[in-house]
Design an enzyme around this catalytic site. Structure first.
Site, PDB file in Angstrom:
ATOM      1  N   GLU A 175       0.835  -1.208   0.000  1.00 55.49           N
ATOM      2  CA  GLU A 175       0.000   0.000   0.000  1.00 55.49           C
ATOM      3  C   GLU A 175       0.872   1.261   0.000  1.00 55.49           C
ATOM      4  O   GLU A 175       0.727   2.141   0.852  1.00 55.49           O
ATOM      5  CB  GLU A 175      -0.983  -0.006   1.184  1.00 55.49           C
ATOM      6  CG  GLU A 175      -1.958  -1.154   1.087  1.00 55.49           C
ATOM      7  CD  GLU A 175      -3.178  -1.065   2.010  1.00 55.49           C
ATOM      8  OE1 GLU A 175      -3.240  -0.169   2.857  1.00 55.49           O
ATOM      9  OE2 GLU A 175      -4.077  -1.910   1.851  1.00 55.49           O
ATOM     10  N   GLU A 300      -5.115  -8.692  -0.469  1.00 51.47           N
ATOM     11  CA  GLU A 300      -5.916  -8.405   0.740  1.00 51.47           C
ATOM     12  C   GLU A 300      -7.371  -8.272   0.316  1.00 51.47           C
ATOM     13  O   GLU A 300      -7.688  -7.414  -0.534  1.00 51.47           O
ATOM     14  CB  GLU A 300      -5.446  -7.118   1.435  1.00 51.47           C
ATOM     15  CG  GLU A 300      -4.135  -7.279   2.184  1.00 51.47           C
ATOM     16  CD  GLU A 300      -3.751  -6.053   2.999  1.00 51.47           C
ATOM     17  OE1 GLU A 300      -4.640  -5.356   3.514  1.00 51.47           O
ATOM     18  OE2 GLU A 300      -2.527  -5.812   3.115  1.00 51.47           O
TER      19      GLU A 300
HETATM   20  O1  AHR Z   1      -5.398  -5.910   6.960  1.00 46.08           O
HETATM   21  C1  AHR Z   1      -5.306  -4.738   7.699  1.00 46.08           C
HETATM   22  C2  AHR Z   1      -4.640  -3.593   6.936  1.00 46.08           C
HETATM   23  O2  AHR Z   1      -5.423  -3.242   5.843  1.00 46.08           O
HETATM   24  C3  AHR Z   1      -3.290  -3.886   6.334  1.00 46.08           C
HETATM   25  O3  AHR Z   1      -2.266  -3.729   7.244  1.00 46.08           O
HETATM   26  C4  AHR Z   1      -3.191  -2.886   5.246  1.00 46.08           C
HETATM   27  O4  AHR Z   1      -2.370  -3.301   4.186  1.00 46.08           O
HETATM   28  C5  AHR Z   1      -4.623  -2.649   4.835  1.00 46.08           C
HETATM   29  O5  AHR Z   1      -4.929  -1.308   4.757  1.00 46.08           O
END
Ligand code: AHR
Length: 492
Positions: A175, A300
């Site tokens: 990110e 994610e």
């Molecule tokens: O999964 C929680 C958080 O969500 C992670 O650390 C980040 O990459 C995302 O914003």
């Protein structure tokens, strides 16, 4: 009861389902690593070198193919040398992203690689670009994978590991448009190319490098990365990541356990958007990469609700109901259908955080409804995704939520169909015609319950998989799905 026709064509292969589509994510966040995966060698909880045996066993059962670590946002403040060597002398630090708690670094590279060995899955390491250096990341790769005489490889030997490990998946930054450094796409893309140049293939190891891709519908980021990632020598990345959490309103995430039908439908509308999202990112990628050499890695995804009352807001601990099971089924079916471009997906997160598969409390461990969906879908791993289309009806919601979710794959002559009935009120009577394969016998399994149903430490099997009866009539498969259910049917 509503009736539906489904058509499967086993001769129309959409893509190969990489096992890694059923992948996972673990971060130094709340109780994911500590208490969830790792309890330390002195714990009375049965463990192998500190790693919980019950958790390992549960992940082996669903054939966990890959797990990403150490973050998330945590990865861009992680310095790997803090987590090696004698535990007593490892640095203690503040976990600034997640609750400001002390991180004692007792779970580091060796512990993570051992966890992967025990589970039998690929490690996916997420390297620090935001606050780290090129040299630091380059040496981490050398420490893990080099069998030569080198300072980093010798350091590993001194820490008790003679042989190098194999490491395939390497993420370079997380990110970086946000917690990983708030960078512009051009700035990150240049940094990515610099960092990746010095992450070498040592001793026969081959890295599959993953660059930070977009957040949700940031199509400009995808465009910028695809424009910049190629050099005259070819693509510098095997994949770019996509992060997408199913949250209709970030200012009002709602409770994991208490919700009404409107909230349910709104959430499903957001989950179904994953399909459009992947389609649109893939269209951009197709323009720059018509041969499909760069994969989309959804590293994610999942639900994100308010934390359970009374728990640390920085720990992101939430319960998990049949609603999450339906979310997982819709998402995994979408990934299967996009398996030509999507080569990995990692649900957030494995244990005790967000849409967790496993929850722990002391020595107790429970499997959530989401875990059971991964169990139902595991036979898709390494199959060929084939054309599967169900005539559909909307069940409401502002974004029109289809009642049936489905996908199908073929492996070793066995057809696996996974389907979900998203309606909370009506059953679905599905008649499935299969082209290209004569169906002899069918068997099935089902997960079904009231939409708020969940498992807890006093009732660990309230939601569980039971046998499901499907039938073959006139060569067609007949499946009757009760409201709020997910099924897996195997046909041969
Ligand atoms: O999964 C929680 C958080 O969500 C992670 O650390 C980040 O990459 C995302 O914003």
């Amino acid at each position: 009861m509503r009736t539906f026709d489904m058509l499967i064509n086993t001769e129309d292969v959409i893509g190969h389902i990489n096992p890694e589509i059923y992948g996972h994510f673990s971060e130094h966040l709340g109780r994911c690593i500590y208490n969830g995966i790792y309890v330390g060698e002195d714990s009375p909880i049965p463990n192998t070198h500190g790693i919980r045996n019950d958790v390992v066993e549960a992940f082996r059962n669903i054939k966990m193919p890959v797990i990403r670590w150490p973050g998330g946002c945590f990865a861009d403040e992680y310095h790997w040398r803090d987590g090696i060597g004698e535990k007593a002398s490892r640095k203690k630090m503040i976990n600034t992203n997640w609750g400001g708690v002390t991180e004692d670094n007792s779970f580091g590279t060796h512990e993570f690689m051992e966890f992967c060995d025990l589970v039998g899955c690929e490690p996916y390491i997420s390297g620090n670009v935001g606050s780290g250096t090129v040299q630091e990341l380059s040496e981490w790769v050398e420490y893990i994978t080099s069998g030569n005489v080198s300072p980093a490889a010798d350091e590993r030997r001194q820490n008790g590991r003679e042989e190098p490990w194999k490491l395939k998946y390497l993420g370079i930054g997380n990110e970086n448009w946000g917690c990983g450094g708030n960078m512009s796409v051009d700035h990150y893309c240049s940094l990515y190319k610099q960092f990746q140049t010095f992450c070498k293939d040592h001793s026969g190891n081959h890295l599959y490098k993953i660059a930070c891709g977009p957040s949700g519908s940031d199509y400009d980021w995808t465009e910028g990365m695809m424009k910049g990632l190629k050099t005259p020598a070819g693509w510098t990345a095997k994949g770019i990541s996509l992060h997408f959490y199913s949250v209709p309103d970030w200012n009002n995430k709602g409770s994991a356990l208490e919700f009404d039908e409107n909230e349910y439908l709104e959430l499903l509308g957001t989950v179904n958007f994953t399909d459009e999202l992947i389609t649109r990112h893939s269209q951009i990628m197709d323009r720059y990469d018509p041969k499909g050499e760069v994969a989309l890695i959804v590293d994610e995804w999942g639900t994100w609700f308010d934390v359970e009352p009374g728990t640390n807001p920085g720990f992101l601990y939430q319960q998990n109901t049949m609603r999450d099971a339906i979310v997982a089924a819709i998402s995994l079916n979408i990934f299967n259908r996009h398996s030509e471009r999507v080569k990995m997906a990692n649900i957030a997160q494995a244990v005790n955080v967000l849409q967790a598969l496993i929850l722990t409390e002391g020595e107790k461990m429970i499997k959530t409804p989401t875990y059971h969906v991964f169990d139902l879908f595991k036979e898709h791993q390494n199959g060929d995704a084939v054309y599967c289309c169900c005539q559909n009806e909307n069940i409401g919601g502002k974004k029109d939520v289809p009642m049936i979710t489905s996908s199908a794959s073929v492996k070793d002559g066995v057809l696996t169909i996974t389907a979900g009935n998203c309606s909370l009120a009506e059953s679905a009577d599905i008649t499935c015609s299969v082209h290209g394969m004569e169906i002899g016998t069918v068997s099935g399994r089902i997960l079904t319950n009231e939409v708020h149903a969940h498992n807890d430490f006093d009732a660990p099997d309230n939601v569980k998989i039971i046998p499901f009866t499907a039938a073959v009539r006139d060569g067609k498969i007949s499946m009757k799905l009760p409201p709020c259910s997910v099924v897996e049917v195997s046909a041969r």
